[in-house]
Write an enzyme that holds these catalytic residues in place. Structure first.
Site, PDB file in Angstrom:
ATOM      1  N   HIS A 272       0.862  -1.205   0.000  1.00 42.15           N
ATOM      2  CA  HIS A 272       0.000   0.000   0.000  1.00 42.15           C
ATOM      3  C   HIS A 272       0.891   1.245   0.000  1.00 42.15           C
ATOM      4  CE1 HIS A 272      -3.423   2.510   0.598  1.00 42.15           C
ATOM      5  NE2 HIS A 272      -3.725   2.253   1.853  1.00 42.15           N
ATOM      6  N   HIS A 311      -2.387  -2.300  -9.654  1.00 42.54           N
ATOM      7  CA  HIS A 311      -3.367  -1.642  -8.789  1.00 42.54           C
ATOM      8  C   HIS A 311      -4.636  -2.485  -8.769  1.00 42.54           C
ATOM      9  CE1 HIS A 311      -5.895   1.490  -7.037  1.00 42.54           C
ATOM     10  NE2 HIS A 311      -4.775   2.076  -6.686  1.00 42.54           N
ATOM     11  N   ASP A 367       2.741   5.369  -6.587  1.00 42.19           N
ATOM     12  CA  ASP A 367       3.978   5.235  -5.810  1.00 42.19           C
ATOM     13  C   ASP A 367       5.225   5.092  -6.664  1.00 42.19           C
ATOM     14  OD1 ASP A 367       1.916   3.451  -3.624  1.00 42.19           O
ATOM     15  OD2 ASP A 367       2.943   5.316  -3.125  1.00 42.19           O
TER      16      ASP A 367
HETATM   17  C1  SDX Z   1      -1.463   2.128  -3.362  1.00 46.86           C
HETATM   18  O1  SDX Z   1      -6.192   0.795  -3.321  1.00 46.86           O
HETATM   19  C2  SDX Z   1      -5.703   1.971  -3.556  1.00 46.86           C
HETATM   20  O2  SDX Z   1      -6.350   2.857  -4.040  1.00 46.86           O
HETATM   21  C3  SDX Z   1      -4.271   2.140  -3.120  1.00 46.86           C
HETATM   22  C4  SDX Z   1      -3.595   3.451  -3.504  1.00 46.86           C
HETATM   23  C5  SDX Z   1      -4.203   4.636  -2.780  1.00 46.86           C
HETATM   24  O3  SDX Z   1      -4.113   5.763  -3.296  1.00 46.86           O
HETATM   25  O4  SDX Z   1      -4.688   4.429  -1.622  1.00 46.86           O
HETATM   26  O5  SDX Z   1      -3.714   3.668  -4.908  1.00 46.86           O
HETATM   27  C6  SDX Z   1      -2.116   3.447  -3.121  1.00 46.86           C
HETATM   28  O6  SDX Z   1      -1.409   1.334  -2.460  1.00 46.86           O
HETATM   29  C7  SDX Z   1      -0.952   1.805  -4.742  1.00 46.86           C
HETATM   30  C8  SDX Z   1      -0.359   0.367  -4.851  1.00 46.86           C
HETATM   31  C9  SDX Z   1       1.066   0.370  -4.275  1.00 46.86           C
HETATM   32  N1  SDX Z   1       1.580  -0.993  -4.185  1.00 46.86           N
HETATM   33  C10 SDX Z   1       2.591  -1.415  -5.005  1.00 46.86           C
HETATM   34  O7  SDX Z   1       3.065  -0.756  -5.925  1.00 46.86           O
HETATM   35  C11 SDX Z   1       3.093  -2.821  -4.674  1.00 46.86           C
HETATM   36  C12 SDX Z   1       3.238  -3.623  -5.964  1.00 46.86           C
HETATM   37  N2  SDX Z   1       1.871  -3.889  -6.504  1.00 46.86           N
HETATM   38  C13 SDX Z   1       1.283  -5.153  -6.166  1.00 46.86           C
HETATM   39  O8  SDX Z   1       1.611  -5.702  -4.933  1.00 46.86           O
HETATM   40  C14 SDX Z   1      -0.189  -5.247  -6.585  1.00 46.86           C
HETATM   41  O9  SDX Z   1      -0.269  -4.790  -7.869  1.00 46.86           O
HETATM   42  C15 SDX Z   1      -1.269  -4.562  -5.733  1.00 46.86           C
HETATM   43  C16 SDX Z   1      -1.188  -4.989  -4.320  1.00 46.86           C
HETATM   44  C17 SDX Z   1      -1.164  -3.086  -5.846  1.00 46.86           C
HETATM   45  C18 SDX Z   1      -2.626  -4.990  -6.304  1.00 46.86           C
HETATM   46  O10 SDX Z   1      -2.668  -6.362  -6.206  1.00 46.86           O
HETATM   47  P1  SDX Z   1      -3.978  -7.230  -6.518  1.00 46.86           P
HETATM   48  O11 SDX Z   1      -5.054  -6.392  -7.101  1.00 46.86           O
HETATM   49  O12 SDX Z   1      -4.282  -8.016  -5.296  1.00 46.86           O
HETATM   50  O13 SDX Z   1      -3.506  -8.144  -7.689  1.00 46.86           O
HETATM   51  P2  SDX Z   1      -2.800  -9.531  -7.486  1.00 46.86           P
HETATM   52  O14 SDX Z   1      -1.780  -9.436  -6.398  1.00 46.86           O
HETATM   53  O15 SDX Z   1      -3.852 -10.569  -7.366  1.00 46.86           O
HETATM   54  O16 SDX Z   1      -1.992  -9.703  -8.872  1.00 46.86           O
HETATM   55  C19 SDX Z   1      -2.650 -10.161 -10.051  1.00 46.86           C
HETATM   56  C20 SDX Z   1      -1.519 -10.725 -10.908  1.00 46.86           C
HETATM   57  C21 SDX Z   1      -0.698 -11.784 -10.184  1.00 46.86           C
HETATM   58  O17 SDX Z   1      -0.111 -12.587 -11.177  1.00 46.86           O
HETATM   59  P3  SDX Z   1      -0.581 -14.157 -11.298  1.00 46.86           P
HETATM   60  O18 SDX Z   1      -0.254 -14.781  -9.941  1.00 46.86           O
HETATM   61  O19 SDX Z   1      -2.100 -14.091 -11.542  1.00 46.86           O
HETATM   62  O20 SDX Z   1       0.201 -14.700 -12.432  1.00 46.86           O
HETATM   63  O21 SDX Z   1      -0.566  -9.686 -11.213  1.00 46.86           O
HETATM   64  C22 SDX Z   1       0.672  -9.982 -10.596  1.00 46.86           C
HETATM   65  C23 SDX Z   1       0.408 -11.016  -9.524  1.00 46.86           C
HETATM   66  O22 SDX Z   1       1.566 -11.821  -9.307  1.00 46.86           O
HETATM   67  N3  SDX Z   1       1.162  -8.729 -10.034  1.00 46.86           N
HETATM   68  C24 SDX Z   1       2.441  -8.346 -10.077  1.00 46.86           C
HETATM   69  C25 SDX Z   1       2.445  -7.061  -9.493  1.00 46.86           C
HETATM   70  N4  SDX Z   1       1.196  -6.729  -9.110  1.00 46.86           N
HETATM   71  C26 SDX Z   1       0.408  -7.777  -9.441  1.00 46.86           C
HETATM   72  N5  SDX Z   1       3.538  -8.939 -10.576  1.00 46.86           N
HETATM   73  C27 SDX Z   1       4.706  -8.234 -10.443  1.00 46.86           C
HETATM   74  N6  SDX Z   1       4.781  -6.995  -9.886  1.00 46.86           N
HETATM   75  C28 SDX Z   1       3.686  -6.384  -9.406  1.00 46.86           C
HETATM   76  N7  SDX Z   1       3.767  -5.167  -8.860  1.00 46.86           N
END
Ligand code: SDX
Length: 428
Positions: A272, A311, A367
């Site tokens: 997050h 996201h 971010d």
């Molecule tokens: C913020 O919710 C909000 O509005 C949050 C925010 C706000 O203003 O409050 O916008 C702020 O928190 C932004 C997000 C910051 N976090 C990151 O940058 C961390 C990296 N991102 C990931 O951890 C992820 O993308 C999330 C947590 C942001 C979202 O994850 P989801 O929606 O739960 O998606 P998921 O984990 O189920 O991923 C779906 C697929 C998976 O692949 P498969 O297993 O299906 O093959 O996408 C992949 C994941 O492995 N994936 C990533 C990835 N994010 C998702 N692979 C590599 N790098 C990534 N960053």
């Protein structure tokens, strides 16, 4: 808008276990989970519930504060597009907008600033709370500690059902959070506190409280503008993890200080708000553009995440990331180009072209570039999420206030499906 404007839009469910049919009304493209309760497999059952780990497909409230269209990359505060607010307004007026529902007139804006100035005082001796806190403690843990300490000085905040009480403490939280954040930074660098300067803007005052050596400090207008826009971009984001935490804790009628401390804790996680710090550590770990292919291989093999990408809601470019990447150029003009920017730009180029990332809708989020700006301003990565919290406090408070005034809301208490053992007997 969904086509459920017709009066009798409904979902018809057929339960194969009993042969019975049920009609669930559709409103705002949703069905009420409580309408499932009427579906029983056997007489006397509790009734059906919906199973939704991480609430990926669950609406927790109705709200008038922030609108997001994740597919089209649209973000609006109270109906105003984020890019127009960033370009034409300022963070203090955006706080007023988030609270009151409309941008202030010049008179209202001036009065709001005066109220903020009057509330920009911390309780005597609150900094003593940090006496036992290590200087290198994580800044988000320190901010949470100070938030709970602030609440110790506000016994009147418990009347959360009273609108005037909420208005007073909302203003108090908004005005005092930058002072707490500055205290976190000054504790970390072992420097004395700098008094707030009411002659400056919200962002200018914050920069002075963190960076000034003495009263002669001059705020750089480019950095002031960048900080102000970054606070605006972080202002609110509907029902994200930390805002949902603010609402869940607030739903028990906890004080806004206790709820804000919980929201700070939720924001600190690297998935997050902590992602801005994790992005800088990732870029530093990669070290060079030449080392990117090896790192991307680790991401494809799920040995590493591409921090700052992806996201839960945006399945397109985060509109905030676009604005931030523009601000980065202005800051680097003043502070010098951040060497890690080349790595960031190349990572984005690959991610926007490669199927592994495109097929997963992995675009830069808020971010990805913000940390590069914060580092160029002079902050260390561990402090970046505190900057996120200073902006997001406005949204947390507005969402909490909306929750407390929402007659449909009750104390949050999800259910579970129990899959453990039953009916065991204790030996004896
Ligand atoms: C913020 O919710 C909000 O509005 C949050 C925010 C706000 O203003 O409050 O916008 C702020 O928190 C932004 C997000 C910051 N976090 C990151 O940058 C961390 C990296 N991102 C990931 O951890 C992820 O993308 C999330 C947590 C942001 C979202 O994850 P989801 O929606 O739960 O998606 P998921 O984990 O189920 O991923 C779906 C697929 C998976 O692949 P498969 O297993 O299906 O093959 O996408 C992949 C994941 O492995 N994936 C990533 C990835 N994010 C998702 N692979 C590599 N790098 C990534 N960053």
């Amino acid at each position: 808008m969904p086509n459920d404007t017709t009066q009798d839009a409904h979902l018809t469910l057929h339960d194969s276990r009993t042969g019975r049919e049920f009609e669930l009304p559709i409103v705002n493209d949703t069905v009420k989970a409580m309408d499932l309760r009427q579906i029983h497999a056997h007489l006397g059952d509790f009734g059906m519930m919906s199973y939704d780990p991480a609430f990926k497909n669950t609406v927790s409230c109705t709200s008038r504060i922030t609108f997001i269209d994740g597919g089209r990359g649209i973000l609006e505060y109270r109906g105003y597009p984020i890019d127009q607010l960033a370009e034409r307004s300022n963070f203090s007026d955006v706080c007023y907008l988030l609270f009151q529902g409309e941008l202030p007139t010049p008179r209202q804006s001036a009065a709001f600033k005066t109220q903020m100035t009057e509330a920009s005082v911390l309780p005597e001796g609150i900094e003593n709370v940090l006496a036992g806190v290590p200087r290198d403690a994580h800044p988000m843990a320190v901010l949470g500690t100070l938030m709970m300490a602030l609440g110790c000085h506000e016994p009147g905040a418990k009347d959360v059902r009273d609108g005037e009480c909420r208005r007073i403490h909302s203003l108090n939280l908004l005005a005092k959070t930058p002072l707490l954040a500055a205290m976190v930074w000054r504790h970390r660098i072992n420097k004395p506190l700098i008094a707030p300067d009411p002659s400056l803007s919200f962002a200018g005052n914050f920069l002075k409280m963190v960076f000034a050596e003495d009263e002669s400090y001059e705020v750089d207008p480019i950095l002031e503008r960048a900080m102000d826009v970054l606070f605006t971009l972080h202002g609110d984001h509907e029902q994200n993890c930390s805002t949902s935490t603010m609402r869940v804790v607030g739903s028990s009628e906890a004080t806004p200080y206790n709820s804000a401390a919980a929201a700070i804790a939720a924001l600190s996680g690297p998935l997050h708000g902590g992602a801005n710090e994790a992005v800088l550590r990732m870029l530093a770990e990669i070290g060079s553009v030449e080392a990117i292919p090896a790192f991307m291989e680790k991401v494809r093999n799920r040995e590493a995440k591409l921090m700052g990408f992806g996201h839960r809601v945006y399945k397109s470019y985060d509109p905030r990331a676009k604005i931030i990447s523009e601000i980065a150029k202005e800051v680097f003009e003043v502070r010098g180009r951040n060497a890690l920017l080349d790595i960031a730009v190349e990572l984005e180029r690959i991610a926007l072209e490669e199927d592994f990332f495109k097929s997963r809708n992995l675009y830069p989020n808020v971010d990805f570039y913000s940390g590069l700006i914060y580092q160029s301003m002079g902050f260390d990565p561990a402090y970046f999420t505190v900057l996120f919290a200073v902006g997001r406090m406005a949204g947390w408070i507005a969402q909490w206030d909306e929750l407390m005034a929402d007659s449909e809301q009750k104390i949050a208490r999800p259910r579970q499906v129990y899959v453990g053992e039953r009916g065991k007997t204790v030996p004896g």
